[in-house]
Design a protein around this motif. Structure first.
Motif, PDB file in Angstrom:
ATOM      1  N   GLY A  97       0.554   0.889  -7.888  1.00 14.78           N
ATOM      2  CA  GLY A  97       1.223   0.522  -6.657  1.00 14.78           C
ATOM      3  C   GLY A  97       2.099  -0.706  -6.815  1.00 14.78           C
ATOM      4  O   GLY A  97       2.202  -1.292  -7.898  1.00 14.78           O
ATOM      5  N   PHE A 126       1.223   2.112  -2.262  1.00 15.48           N
ATOM      6  CA  PHE A 126       0.176   2.552  -3.167  1.00 15.48           C
ATOM      7  C   PHE A 126       0.437   3.963  -3.661  1.00 15.48           C
ATOM      8  O   PHE A 126       0.766   4.866  -2.874  1.00 15.48           O
ATOM      9  CB  PHE A 126      -1.195   2.518  -2.478  1.00 15.48           C
ATOM     10  CG  PHE A 126      -1.777   1.136  -2.378  1.00 15.48           C
ATOM     11  CD1 PHE A 126      -2.050   0.397  -3.513  1.00 15.48           C
ATOM     12  CD2 PHE A 126      -2.038   0.574  -1.141  1.00 15.48           C
ATOM     13  CE1 PHE A 126      -2.580  -0.880  -3.425  1.00 15.48           C
ATOM     14  CE2 PHE A 126      -2.574  -0.699  -1.033  1.00 15.48           C
ATOM     15  CZ  PHE A 126      -2.848  -1.426  -2.187  1.00 15.48           C
ATOM     16  N   GLY A 145      -5.496  -5.622  -4.320  1.00 14.06           N
ATOM     17  CA  GLY A 145      -4.941  -4.326  -4.693  1.00 14.06           C
ATOM     18  C   GLY A 145      -5.358  -3.882  -6.086  1.00 14.06           C
ATOM     19  O   GLY A 145      -5.340  -4.667  -7.027  1.00 14.06           O
ATOM     20  N   GLY A 188      -4.109   4.178  -5.927  1.00 11.71           N
ATOM     21  CA  GLY A 188      -4.076   2.791  -5.485  1.00 11.71           C
ATOM     22  C   GLY A 188      -4.944   2.561  -4.261  1.00 11.71           C
ATOM     23  O   GLY A 188      -5.057   3.428  -3.372  1.00 11.71           O
ATOM     24  N   GLY A 201      -5.364  -0.296  -8.972  1.00  9.03           N
ATOM     25  CA  GLY A 201      -4.733   0.979  -9.286  1.00  9.03           C
ATOM     26  C   GLY A 201      -3.222   0.882  -9.269  1.00  9.03           C
ATOM     27  O   GLY A 201      -2.633  -0.190  -9.406  1.00  9.03           O
TER      28      GLY A 201
END
Length: 381
Positions: free
Chosen positions: A226, A283, A222, A287, A224
């Protein structure tokens, strides 16, 4: 027939950190507690906190302590220190130190040194994904493409399964060996209407503000903005429990019916006992998930709780793309064509866990929420 083994309740990572911090205050001389606490901070990418915990007193008295110090040194760019700690951990019997050392050498472009270490690690554990990735990157960098294909083919032919093997075969352009096992049409299935129409809305409300959510772990794909909720099925959320009963039914109906043309297709090796590893991804607009696969799984899936609509209102954003992992920095390969799928709210996707995949940012103010899972082979009853 799959035998579903019940999961064991696990505290979320913040609860674990709080408990270990209390133990640390009460038992300041216990270096094993500091090592476990620092490991959790490393998992979250909070390297300053990990260094602070370890720095209270240097502890190099066990393989776990050496590994923790080595991983922190690697993330801090102190390669020579990390290398020394990995070697020391390996000398004390660590089974994962060789693989991590191989990865460290690859990051320094010391490919010829990395190859024998990775092969040694894989001889002990053919499923070691870290060692396999370091080995494949080294072979590609050394232009030893035939050896890359031989390793991937041996994994399949000898039953020494490693989730990276299909990707290795794709980079070695072994089209014949890949036939039937990387086709999105035969290996990815989409199911709709597996739950009542109001279930996605209930899940949206229950997940967006759940107390167990945490920042995206640095050790996962993952990126970004979120959040992640781990061990989702074990949190006692009724709508989640209902969802997974329907997912199990869907797997029985569809996944076990895949028609694979070769005997060594992983979907033909149906495990007798399996467990579920479950989590939720929430997200923000920027994300997304980078390329990854799920090495421990047999079958993986994602249920879309909510998919934002683009600014123009024409189609949902946050597409998911399947294909080989980009071992050499790119993955536009003829042997394994990539496939984009537009997610739909309330839909379930099932796919082999060795399929590489990534998602794209939605660029929407509304969060993109999905529930993901791995069906993991288990031993015992």
């Amino acid at each position: 027939m799959l035998n579903w083994l019940p999961g064991r309740p696990k505290p979320d990572i913040h609860t674990q950190i709080a408990a270990l911090s209390r133990f640390q205050d009460r038992l300041p001389g216990r270096s094993d507690i500091r090592v476990k606490l620092a490991g959790l901070y490393l998992h979250l990418g909070e390297f300053g906190k990990a260094e602070s915990v370890l720095g209270q007193k240097v502890c190099l008295d066990s393989p776990d302590a050496l590994l923790c110090h080595a991983r922190l040194a690697r993330h801090r760019g102190r390669a020579s220190i990390a290398e020394g700690h990995f070697y020391a951990a390996q000398a004390l019997g660590s089974k994962v130190a060789l693989a991590e050392l191989g990865r460290l050498l690859v990051e320094q472009e010391r490919y010829e040194e990395a190859v024998p270490l990775c092969r040694e690690a894989l001889a002990t554990d053919p499923g070691d994904f870290v060692a396999a990735m370091a080995l494949c990157r080294s072979l590609i960098a050394l232009n030893q493409i035939d050896e890359l294909g031989q390793w991937g083919g041996a994994c399949l032919a000898l039953g020494q399964w490693n989730a990276l093997a299909p990707t290795a075969l794709a980079h070695a352009n072994q089209t014949e060996l890949l036939e039937g096992i990387v086709s999105p049409k035969s290996s990815i299935t989409s199911m709709t209407n597996i739950v009542d129409a109001d279930t996605p809305g209930q899940l949206f409300e229950q997940l967006t503000e759940h107390t167990s959510r945490s920042k995206l772990p640095a050790s996962n794909a993952g990126k970004g903005g979120g959040w992640r909720i781990s061990h989702l099925l074990e949190l006692g959320i009724p709508s989640v429990e209902t969802l997974f009963e329907r997912i199990k039914q869907g797997i029985r109906e569809r996944a076990l019916g895949f028609d694979a043309p070769t005997d060594w297709h992983p979907l033909h090796c149906v495990p007798e006992n399996v467990g579920l590893e479950t989590w939720a991804n929430i997200f923000a607009g920027d994300g997304y998930e980078d390329w990854h696969c799920h090495p421990a799984g047999w079958l993986s899936g994602v249920f879309y709780v909510d998919v934002p609509v683009s600014e123009e209102g024409s189609s949902p954003d946050g597409q998911i793309e399947f294909g080989p992992l980009p071992i050499s920095g790119q993955n536009d390969l003829e042997a394994w064509p990539k496939q984009l799928i537009m997610p739909q709210k309330g839909a379930l996707l099932l796919f082999p866990s060795y399929f590489g995949h990534r998602t794209y940012p939605s660029q929407s103010s509304r969060p993109r929420i999905s529930i993901a899972f791995d069906v993991v082979p288990k031993t015992g009853h």
